[in-house]
Design a protein around this motif. Structure first.
Motif, PDB file in Angstrom:
ATOM      1  N   ARG A  38       0.847  -1.186   0.000  1.00  0.00           N
ATOM      2  CA  ARG A  38       0.000   0.000   0.000  1.00  0.00           C
ATOM      3  C   ARG A  38       0.886   1.240   0.000  1.00  0.00           C
ATOM      4  O   ARG A  38       1.849   1.329   0.762  1.00  0.00           O
ATOM      5  N   ARG A  64      -3.065   5.548  -0.820  1.00  0.00           N
ATOM      6  CA  ARG A  64      -4.167   4.595  -0.695  1.00  0.00           C
ATOM      7  C   ARG A  64      -4.275   3.624  -1.864  1.00  0.00           C
ATOM      8  O   ARG A  64      -5.194   2.816  -1.903  1.00  0.00           O
ATOM      9  N   ARG A 112      -3.262   0.288  -3.773  1.00  0.00           N
ATOM     10  CA  ARG A 112      -2.763  -1.021  -3.338  1.00  0.00           C
ATOM     11  C   ARG A 112      -2.329  -1.846  -4.547  1.00  0.00           C
ATOM     12  O   ARG A 112      -2.980  -1.811  -5.585  1.00  0.00           O
ATOM     13  N   ASP A 168       3.926  -1.402   6.911  1.00  0.00           N
ATOM     14  CA  ASP A 168       3.222  -0.129   6.740  1.00  0.00           C
ATOM     15  C   ASP A 168       3.427   0.769   7.961  1.00  0.00           C
ATOM     16  O   ASP A 168       3.628   1.973   7.831  1.00  0.00           O
TER      17      ASP A 168
END
Length: 178
Positions: free
Chosen positions: A2, A10, A12, A26
């Motif tokens: 991501r 945002r 992916r 992340d």
């Protein structure tokens, strides 16, 4: 994978199952980018991502406005994935270099504003990497180097070291070239 923030935020992308990279989590990526953005205006900076893996770090820099990013990776599976994401984003500012990072460090004459290095934690030459980068033509006065590593390593005695950040099992040592 991501992309957290910026113009590609945002989005992916699913890395292939046979990828051999250990992507930065992340959580760690979001936190280290908060630190980087407090130290440096990423916009219009030239960035080098060594041991690029999935390219998550490279794409995060591009998403946040870097003028260009060079991603260096040896594994063909990872190169193919990075290229596919680049094509999907339509971003021409990413330069992909397939090759040995050690040869790239010693052979390139190009310098960067920001360098991010995330070698495999078990790489036999791991401890040499920050010193090699700091003494190479990759750096110039003001270059920010971020070295990702496990908690067992300590690079605080190297020139330019100024901070260590820890996010779970992921550690980052930060250096500023004088």
């Amino acid at each position: 994978m991501r992309i957290i923030r910026g113009k590609y935020g945002r989005r992916r992308f699913d890395p292939p199952k046979n990828i051999t990279a250990r992507p930065t989590t992340d959580f760690a990526r979001e936190n280290i980018f908060n630190v980087i953005e407090n130290l440096e205006d990423i916009e219009d900076k030239e960035v080098c991502d060594l041991f690029a893996g999935t390219g998550a770090i490279a794409f995060e820099f591009l998403s946040r406005g870097a003028s260009g990013v060079t991603a260096v990776e040896m594994a063909q599976t990872q190169i193919n994935f990075i290229r596919s994401v680049k094509d999907k984003l339509g971003d021409e500012t990413l330069r992909i270099v397939k090759g040995d990072v050690f040869k790239f460090i010693t052979g390139t004459r190009r310098s960067y504003d920001i360098i991010f290095a995330d070698p495999p934690y078990d790489h036999p030459r791991f401890d040499e990497i920050p010193g090699l980068i700091l003494s190479s033509d990759l750096v110039k006065p003001g270059t920010l180097l971020i070295m990702e590593h496990s908690g067992i390593r300590d690079f605080s005695s190297l020139p330019g070291f100024f901070e260590r950040r820890e996010y779970g099992s992921v550690n980052f040592s930060l250096f500023r070239v004088k």
